[in-house]
Design a protein around this motif. Structure first.
Motif, mmCIF file in Angstrom:
data_model
loop_
_atom_site.group_PDB
_atom_site.id
_atom_site.type_symbol
_atom_site.label_atom_id
_atom_site.label_comp_id
_atom_site.label_asym_id
_atom_site.label_seq_id
_atom_site.Cartn_x
_atom_site.Cartn_y
_atom_site.Cartn_z
ATOM 1 N N TYR A 135 0.840 -1.205 0.000
ATOM 2 C CA TYR A 135 0.000 0.000 0.000
ATOM 3 C C TYR A 135 0.875 1.255 0.000
ATOM 4 O O TYR A 135 0.620 2.210 -0.749
ATOM 5 C CB TYR A 135 -0.924 0.010 1.222
ATOM 6 C CG TYR A 135 -1.732 1.285 1.331
ATOM 7 C CD1 TYR A 135 -2.965 1.405 0.701
ATOM 8 C CD2 TYR A 135 -1.234 2.393 2.022
ATOM 9 C CE1 TYR A 135 -3.690 2.591 0.773
ATOM 10 C CE2 TYR A 135 -1.953 3.580 2.096
ATOM 11 C CZ TYR A 135 -3.176 3.676 1.472
ATOM 12 O OH TYR A 135 -3.882 4.844 1.522
ATOM 13 N N HIS A 158 0.755 4.291 -2.624
ATOM 14 C CA HIS A 158 0.106 5.551 -2.234
ATOM 15 C C HIS A 158 1.002 6.486 -1.438
ATOM 16 O O HIS A 158 0.607 7.625 -1.176
ATOM 17 C CB HIS A 158 -1.146 5.244 -1.398
ATOM 18 C CG HIS A 158 -2.180 4.447 -2.127
ATOM 19 N ND1 HIS A 158 -3.063 4.998 -3.016
ATOM 20 C CD2 HIS A 158 -2.461 3.103 -2.090
ATOM 21 C CE1 HIS A 158 -3.863 4.048 -3.497
ATOM 22 N NE2 HIS A 158 -3.516 2.898 -2.956
ATOM 23 N N HIS A 215 -5.707 9.337 1.268
ATOM 24 C CA HIS A 215 -5.477 7.922 1.530
ATOM 25 C C HIS A 215 -6.784 7.160 1.720
ATOM 26 O O HIS A 215 -7.856 7.749 1.917
ATOM 27 C CB HIS A 215 -4.591 7.752 2.770
ATOM 28 C CG HIS A 215 -3.152 8.011 2.491
ATOM 29 N ND1 HIS A 215 -2.264 7.040 2.109
ATOM 30 C CD2 HIS A 215 -2.432 9.179 2.526
ATOM 31 C CE1 HIS A 215 -1.069 7.566 1.923
ATOM 32 N NE2 HIS A 215 -1.140 8.866 2.168
ATOM 33 N N TRP A 216 -6.653 5.831 1.646
ATOM 34 C CA TRP A 216 -7.774 4.914 1.837
ATOM 35 C C TRP A 216 -7.617 4.199 3.176
ATOM 36 O O TRP A 216 -6.509 3.945 3.633
ATOM 37 C CB TRP A 216 -7.822 3.859 0.734
ATOM 38 C CG TRP A 216 -8.032 4.414 -0.634
ATOM 39 C CD1 TRP A 216 -7.069 4.788 -1.524
ATOM 40 C CD2 TRP A 216 -9.283 4.673 -1.261
ATOM 41 N NE1 TRP A 216 -7.630 5.272 -2.682
ATOM 42 C CE2 TRP A 216 -9.007 5.210 -2.548
ATOM 43 C CE3 TRP A 216 -10.613 4.522 -0.881
ATOM 44 C CZ2 TRP A 216 -10.008 5.570 -3.447
ATOM 45 C CZ3 TRP A 216 -11.612 4.873 -1.775
ATOM 46 C CH2 TRP A 216 -11.308 5.398 -3.047
ATOM 47 N N ASN A 234 -12.383 0.091 6.342
ATOM 48 C CA ASN A 234 -13.359 0.507 7.348
ATOM 49 C C ASN A 234 -13.790 -0.672 8.218
ATOM 50 O O ASN A 234 -13.919 -1.806 7.732
ATOM 51 C CB ASN A 234 -14.586 1.138 6.693
ATOM 52 C CG ASN A 234 -14.299 2.536 6.173
ATOM 53 O OD1 ASN A 234 -13.536 3.281 6.785
ATOM 54 N ND2 ASN A 234 -14.894 2.890 5.048
ATOM 55 N N MET A 254 -12.927 8.398 7.163
ATOM 56 C CA MET A 254 -11.992 8.089 6.073
ATOM 57 C C MET A 254 -12.735 7.434 4.906
ATOM 58 O O MET A 254 -13.689 6.681 5.101
ATOM 59 C CB MET A 254 -10.912 7.134 6.577
ATOM 60 C CG MET A 254 -9.957 7.746 7.573
ATOM 61 S SD MET A 254 -8.651 8.714 6.779
ATOM 62 C CE MET A 254 -7.662 7.397 6.038
ATOM 63 N N ARG A 255 -12.260 7.699 3.710
ATOM 64 C CA ARG A 255 -12.832 7.006 2.557
ATOM 65 C C ARG A 255 -12.284 5.583 2.527
ATOM 66 O O ARG A 255 -11.128 5.333 2.903
ATOM 67 C CB ARG A 255 -12.518 7.745 1.265
ATOM 68 C CG ARG A 255 -11.036 7.886 0.972
ATOM 69 C CD ARG A 255 -10.800 8.537 -0.368
ATOM 70 N NE ARG A 255 -9.382 8.568 -0.709
ATOM 71 C CZ ARG A 255 -8.924 8.765 -1.938
ATOM 72 N NH1 ARG A 255 -9.768 8.981 -2.942
ATOM 73 N NH2 ARG A 255 -7.625 8.770 -2.171
ATOM 74 N N GLY A 256 -13.107 4.663 2.120
ATOM 75 C CA GLY A 256 -12.683 3.269 2.043
ATOM 76 C C GLY A 256 -13.588 2.485 1.120
ATOM 77 O O GLY A 256 -14.799 2.733 1.068
ATOM 78 N N ARG A 257 -13.018 1.530 0.401
ATOM 79 C CA ARG A 257 -13.800 0.733 -0.540
ATOM 80 C C ARG A 257 -14.209 -0.611 0.049
ATOM 81 O O ARG A 257 -15.014 -1.321 -0.528
ATOM 82 C CB ARG A 257 -12.992 0.513 -1.817
ATOM 83 C CG ARG A 257 -12.628 1.816 -2.523
ATOM 84 C CD ARG A 257 -11.894 1.568 -3.819
ATOM 85 N NE ARG A 257 -12.744 0.865 -4.777
ATOM 86 C CZ ARG A 257 -12.298 0.336 -5.917
ATOM 87 N NH1 ARG A 257 -11.011 0.400 -6.208
ATOM 88 N NH2 ARG A 257 -13.118 -0.280 -6.726
ATOM 89 N N GLY A 317 -5.747 -0.664 2.393
ATOM 90 C CA GLY A 317 -5.885 0.592 3.117
ATOM 91 C C GLY A 317 -5.213 0.577 4.470
ATOM 92 O O GLY A 317 -4.652 -0.438 4.907
#
Length: 300
Positions: free
Chosen positions: A171, A175, A187-188, A191, A216-219, A237
């Motif tokens: 990661y 990133h 950043h990711w 979650n 936080m953004r997360g997929r 992440g």
């Protein structure tokens, strides 16, 4: 029938959730158990148990009465054993529940040590991250991590878990490493959703003594520690995790700590007991052993 015997029979029915199983463990006919509970309900003037074809469970009054029974039984046992405890080994069965990772990584591997020290104590070890009902589960104690709700249970603080921020080398190669709080927007995160409430936890850090949070953004969203760590190892992440939980991965270079100056607030560990005036000797001994074990392995 003697009141203490009635209390013991009622308590065993609650713990077994069955008249038949209670009778089997006590070595008496089922009819005697049923008659004892009926006599007790008549004496106290309240319905203590819900009875169905599949399960027996305490009523609201029954749950409260069960807790009082436990205190009375413990007092009687303590009095009976007052002059024998120094000369006898503690004995009996303990029903314990601990969080998943702590149970698998720390408690279970060390149980042989405890059982060798106390050969007459048996342990029923539950390992779960979900909240459990101590009465329905017939539990003697539970270990919980994080803030507690007002459960009316006796709480014994054990220490605190240090939380760290980590990412995989893959990661970070893709990133870059976050170094300042302003970097987090680029950043990711993996979650984490609470298994009990389903609420996704915010990213946290302590700044000048104040707890700060950020969504936080997360997929990917997970609801177990194993999946949380696995997704981080896969490069999906950043995560915030108790340090003990990933120490092996850190030592092997599979994970790397990031932003060490912006850690989340340490999480309290607490041992919970039913509300009894006195704890049994075997429970006191186990609680002391567990506290010492955790303090050997975890930051306090």
């Amino acid at each position: 029938m003697d009141r203490i015997d009635l209390f013991r029979i009622f308590s065993r029915v609650v713990e077994c959730a069955s008249f038949t199983r209670a009778a089997d463990t006590l070595g008496v006919p089922r009819s005697s158990v049923s008659a004892a509970v009926q006599e007790l309900e008549g004496r106290v003037g309240a319905r203590l148990l819900h009875r169905t074809t599949r399960k027996v469970a305490p009523t609201h009054d029954g749950a409260a009465f069960y807790e009082r029974c436990q205190r009375v039984i413990a007092d009687v046992e303590d009095t009976e054993n007052l002059f024998r405890q120094a000369a006898t080994q503690p004995s009996g069965r303990l029903r314990v529940d601990v969080p998943g990772r702590i149970g698998r990584l720390i408690v279970a591997p060390a149980l042989a040590e405890f059982l060798d020290l106390y050969p007459q104590i048996d342990i029923d070890l539950g390992v779960t991250d979900r909240a459990v009902n101590m009465v329905e589960g017939s539990l003697d104690c539970v270990l919980r991590v994080g803030p507690l709700s007002d459960s009316g249970l006796i709480a014994r603080p054990i220490g605190k878990l240090t939380l760290i921020n980590v990412a995989s080398p893959a990661y970070l190669a893709r990133h870059g490493a976050p170094r300042a709080l302003s970097d987090l927007s680029q950043h990711w995160a993996v979650n984490y959703a609470s298994p009990s409430s389903g609420r996704v936890e915010d990213w946290e850090w302590v700044e000048e003594g104040t707890l700060r949070t950020l969504s936080m953004r997360g997929r990917v969203t997970v609801n177990s520690a194993e999946a949380y760590i696995a997704c981080c190892l896969a490069g999906l992440g950043l995560i915030q995790i108790p340090a003990y939980d990933v120490q092996g991965h850190l030592d092997a270079g599979e994970l790397v700590e990031v932003m060490p100056g912006y850690r989340a607030e340490p999480m309290p560990m607490t041992l919970l007991y039913p509300h009894r005036q006195h704890l049994s000797r075997r429970l006191q001994i186990f609680a002391d052993w567990l506290e010492d074990l955790l303090k050997r392995h975890l930051a306090t």
